[in-house]
Design a protein around this motif. Structure first.
Motif, PDB file in Angstrom:
ATOM      1  N   UNK A 149      -1.533  12.432   1.314  1.00 50.08           N
ATOM      2  CA  UNK A 149      -0.845  11.143   1.410  1.00 50.08           C
ATOM      3  C   UNK A 149      -1.551  10.096   0.553  1.00 50.08           C
ATOM      4  N   UNK A 150      -0.764   9.172   0.087  1.00 55.14           N
ATOM      5  CA  UNK A 150      -1.288   8.153  -0.811  1.00 55.14           C
ATOM      6  C   UNK A 150      -0.459   6.905  -0.622  1.00 55.14           C
ATOM      7  N   UNK A 204       3.760   0.602  -1.104  1.00 53.28           N
ATOM      8  CA  UNK A 204       4.564   1.772  -0.789  1.00 53.28           C
ATOM      9  C   UNK A 204       3.661   2.960  -0.555  1.00 53.28           C
ATOM     10  N   UNK A 205       4.252   4.095  -0.256  1.00 54.40           N
ATOM     11  CA  UNK A 205       3.447   5.294  -0.023  1.00 54.40           C
ATOM     12  C   UNK A 205       4.254   6.535  -0.367  1.00 54.40           C
ATOM     13  N   UNK A 206       3.515   7.596  -0.674  1.00 57.42           N
ATOM     14  CA  UNK A 206       4.119   8.890  -0.995  1.00 57.42           C
ATOM     15  C   UNK A 206       3.293   9.978  -0.304  1.00 57.42           C
ATOM     16  N   UNK A 222       1.214   1.850   5.820  1.00 55.54           N
ATOM     17  CA  UNK A 222       1.984   2.685   4.895  1.00 55.54           C
ATOM     18  C   UNK A 222       1.597   4.154   5.039  1.00 55.54           C
ATOM     19  N   UNK A 223       0.295   4.412   5.210  1.00 51.58           N
ATOM     20  CA  UNK A 223      -0.149   5.800   5.330  1.00 51.58           C
ATOM     21  C   UNK A 223       0.323   6.406   6.651  1.00 51.58           C
ATOM     22  N   UNK A 224       0.374   5.598   7.699  1.00 52.21           N
ATOM     23  CA  UNK A 224       0.904   6.084   8.982  1.00 52.21           C
ATOM     24  C   UNK A 224       2.386   6.427   8.853  1.00 52.21           C
ATOM     25  N   UNK A 225       3.132   5.566   8.161  1.00 50.84           N
ATOM     26  CA  UNK A 225       4.562   5.814   7.980  1.00 50.84           C
ATOM     27  C   UNK A 225       4.808   7.123   7.228  1.00 50.84           C
ATOM     28  N   UNK A 226       4.014   7.351   6.185  1.00 47.27           N
ATOM     29  CA  UNK A 226       4.268   8.553   5.386  1.00 47.27           C
ATOM     30  C   UNK A 226       3.901   9.801   6.185  1.00 47.27           C
TER      31      UNK A 226
END
Lengths: 391, 414
Positions: free
Chosen positions: A114-115, A218-220, A34-38
């Protein structure tokens, strides 16, 4: 008392490109995914290359055994400024204020904040049982209710002390659901009526189903950089007007009825040069509605104990007279672990850059983002808030 | 108000027996101070020796002055119930099977806020309550808020019964009915509402004082049981094992003297054969059956009581071989406790001072009467205490042992 802040402002620093990695109830991916995607989305949306990101700030509960440092190798970045913020719901605000100082002082030029978290079928239980040593020793063995039980106490006490009804909290939850129906990433897609809220199945009295966040994955993320850099990149930017954080405030209160905001709000408004009356929309941390109300009171929109009246006199939808958690909040979007601490920040950035689609608050100039986190034992320890302005 | 327990209906042997689960048992080492006190039936919190602050949850430093000089001190537990919740959902299997589950947040008068299990008779928020430390089924100390004043059928509260080992409507094996202690235990259990008591007699063909009184009790069933006879032990265990809820192993062999005053090892071997190997035989015979029934409804298998001796802690040379056999039994009982823990069956060790019987004839008073010892055992079951030290001598030796075990060794050497 001198209302001027002794602290320097954040002139010349902006936050840009609010990114959300779509939420899912359960995922077989890891937090790293998720952190890579964000991060990839932040790069794509900003148009800068990965090497230009020289600051990284990470929040995640499910990244273990890794922390931010391990993640640098996973993501192939070589930042000269690195932070890991384990503050749960206060992570977004705290990430912003630390990154802003780093950029302002030149320690980094572009910080990616990122989170994100994953949510496996059993990961929530595992997170709970080892959340903190105090929780493991003095809370989890008591029914293993997790934050539901802790917030049930805070809610029951608040209701008893300040004369609130469940319907008051229900009004907040119902309005947030209305907001969420206009936010495509929200996991809750059906409208919620007050009666349905009141009649929901009990979870930990007085809390019922719709008082409790649903864990998800999820991530933001967002970028912090100089206003000049943002301008040259053609990015819609948001100014940082003022911020506060406070931890373990009021330790002598027998039960939590206030957070660090009450201690520091004057400083926040003084630093920003604006007051509660200037706030066009508020994004509060809302894992349970009682904490939303606590933030409304402690950040100066009404006196402590007047929350019930405030709720009865206001409307909280995106088009209401107190636009509140305009993307639906965690209660209607889902709580993606530490990303829940970014949800309000991301929504505020969207609102102030006219990127909130059909839930756009008209003429939004100033947003208040508030965070709260880490029920270590009997109360939430971390609190923070940021005032943001249209650039 | 708590509704009184009713006698459980006869169990349908065809139905599946629910398997035991434990509440979360993980604790930091410092938090085990609460467990150590709860095992003795005491509620203690960390208190700073430098500034006097009482604190909870347990920590490695004083939250006010950062002193490391923290001492566990007994607390009254008096406080105000700030908030109540009733869990309808739990993330843990043990509680999930026992929902709804009530919890309270309590402000103790010593200015400390605690989260506690909540007795059903505690009134609404604002009420005065008394917080106690008890052991849960995982063997760890937890807090429970009790009503300020005694209420009717208080012990029957279903949530409280998850922490206690109350003999009410339970079936008990008392391994030796011949002694005054054994008979006092039987009478005390009957007063506590035990449903059925198997009473062992090692030589069934012999009469002994008090046997007639036992025979007339409707709850009592005399059974042949000689703990030195492996076959006899297995036979009885096979017969009653599936029904025993509480074992009270009070059978003991006691002969005076240490090493030099006696020739040969026969007396010492006989002591070991009952006091140590007897426990081992019984534990091998009944342990598995009890473990299987740790969550078997209202009257589940719940406790194993060992009658040890305060001499188990430190050898009392005038009764040197007896002391050694009890020390061996204590060590084995700790092993049994570890093996019973996954089923939530509590092992209670009783360490009386000298019992007022013929084998302690020459020991100076105060001595523990059979009735007092029996009462202490029943109370330990009712309160869920794990280590019991009945009598003034036991209390004093315990204090001396905890203070300085080497000093006690020298003192007992005379």
């Amino acid at each position: 008392m001198d209302k001027r802040s002794a602290r320097r402002g954040y002139e010349g620093v902006v936050a840009v490109v609010p990114i959300t990695v779509p939420y899912v109830r359960y995922s077989i991916r890891t937090a790293h995914w998720f952190l890579a995607r964000v991060l990839a989305e932040l790069i794509r949306a900003s148009g800068i290359d990965k090497a230009s990101i020289d600051g990284l700030c990470v929040s995640s509960f499910t990244l273990a055994p890794d922390t931010a440092i391990g993640l640098t190798q996973h993501l192939g970045v070589s930042p000269r400024w690195l932070d890991h913020i384990p503050l749960g719901g206060a992570s977004g605000v705290v990430a912003l204020r630390r990154a802003a100082r780093a950029v302002q002082c030149g320690d980094a030029q572009v910080v990616a904040c990122i989170s994100g978290d994953t949510n496996h079928v059993d990961s929530f239980r595992l997170t709970l049982s080892n959340f903190s040593s105090f929780a493991r020793d003095a809370v989890y063995p008591y029914g293993a209710g997790g934050p539901n039980a802790s917030f049930a106490f805070l809610t029951a006490n608040y209701m008893r002390e300040f004369g609130l009804e469940r319907a008051d909290f229900g009004k907040l939850c119902v309005a947030q659901r209305d907001n969420a129906l206009r936010y495509p990433q929200a996991l809750f897609k059906r409208p919620l009526g007050l009666q349905e809220y009141l009649d929901a199945r009990p979870i930990a009295e007085p809390l019922r189903l719709f008082d409790c966040v649903m864990p998800c994955a999820g991530a933001e993320g967002f970028l912090v950089m100089s206003a000049d850099r943002a301008r040259s990149l053609g990015l819609a930017a948001v100014q940082v007007l003022g911020t506060i954080e406070r931890h373990n405030s009021y330790p002598d209160d027998p039960v939590q009825v206030r957070g660090g905001w009450a201690m520091d709000r004057d400083d926040l408004y003084a630093q920003a040069g604006r007051g509660p009356q200037d706030v066009d929309l508020m994004q509060a941390y809302d894992d349970y509605p009682v904490i939303s109300l606590m933030q409304i009171e402690d950040l100066g929109f009404c006196q402590k104990g007047e929350g019930a009246r405030f709720i009865r006199e206001h409307s909280f939808t995106w088009d209401g007279n107190f636009p509140f958690n305009t993307s639906g909040g965690q209660l209607s979007v889902g709580q993606a672990g530490a990303a829940g601490g970014y949800l309000g920040m991301i929504e505020a950035l969207r609102q102030l850059t006219d990127a909130a689609a059909d839930r756009q608050v008209a003429k939004a100039q100033t947003a208040l983002v508030s965070g709260f986190g880490m029920i270590n034992f009997d109360r939430g320890l971390a609190s923070g808030a940021a005032l943001l302005g249209r650039a | 108000m708590t509704s009184p327990l009713t006698r459980p209906r006869r169990k349908n042997p065809v139905l599946r027996t629910r398997l035991p689960n434990l509440p979360p048992g993980g604790r930091s080492r410092v938090a085990l101070g609460l467990t150590a006190a709860a095992a003795l039936g005491r509620f203690e919190l960390q208190c700073c020796r430098d500034c006097g602050k009482v604190q909870y949850p347990p920590s490695e430093a004083c939250q006010v002055c950062l002193s490391e000089r923290l001492q566990w001190r007994e607390q009254s537990g008096a406080g105000e119930l700030l908030a109540v919740t009733e869990l309808a959902h739990s993330n843990d299997l043990f509680f999930r099977e026992r929902l709804p589950w009530r919890l309270g947040m309590v402000r103790l008068d010593c200015a400390v806020t605690v989260v506690a299990h909540l007795h059903g008779d505690c009134a609404a928020a604002g009420a005065r309550v008394r917080v106690e430390a008890v052991l849960d089924r995982s063997g760890q100390g937890v807090l429970i808020a009790m009503p300020d004043k005694e209420t009717a059928h208080m012990a029957d509260d279903p949530q409280l019964r998850e922490f206690t080992c109350d003999p009410k409507y339970r079936k008990v094996l008392v391994t030796d009915g011949r002694t005054a202690v054994g008979q006092a235990i039987v009478h005390s259990l009957i007063r506590a509402g035990a449903d059925l008591i198997w009473v062992g007699q090692s030589e069934p063909w012999k009469q002994f004082p008090g046997i007639e009184a036992l025979r007339t009790l409707p709850q009592v069933s005399l059974v042949p049981l000689d703990l030195s006879d492996s076959e006899a032990v297995s036979e009885l265990c096979a017969e009653i094992g599936g029904r025993v809820d509480i074992v009270i192993n009070n059978a003991e062999l006691h002969r005076p003297f240490g090493i030099a005053a006696r020739a040969g090892i026969e007396a010492a071997r006989a002591e070991m054969d009952i006091n140590y190997f007897g426990l081992l035989r019984l534990a091998q015979g009944l342990g598995p059956a009890l473990r299987a029934r740790g969550a078997d409804g209202q009257s589940s298998a719940v406790a194993w009581v060992n009658l040890l001796s305060i001499y188990a802690l430190s050898n009392y040379p005038p009764h040197g071989t007896f002391s050694a056999s009890k020390a061996a039994a204590l060590s084995l009982a700790q092993c049994l406790r570890a093996e019973m823990r996954p089923a939530g069956v509590r092992v209670i060790n009783v360490f009386p001072g000298p019992i007022d019987d013929e084998w302690n004839q020459t020991v100076l008073p105060p001595k523990v009467s059979a009735a007092a010892l029996a009462t202490a055992i029943t109370r330990a079951l009712q309160q869920g205490i794990e280590d019991v030290f009945p009598g003034d001598v036991a209390q004093e030796w315990l204090a001396r042992w905890r203070d300085n075990p080497k000093a006690l060794e020298r003192e007992l050497a005379g």
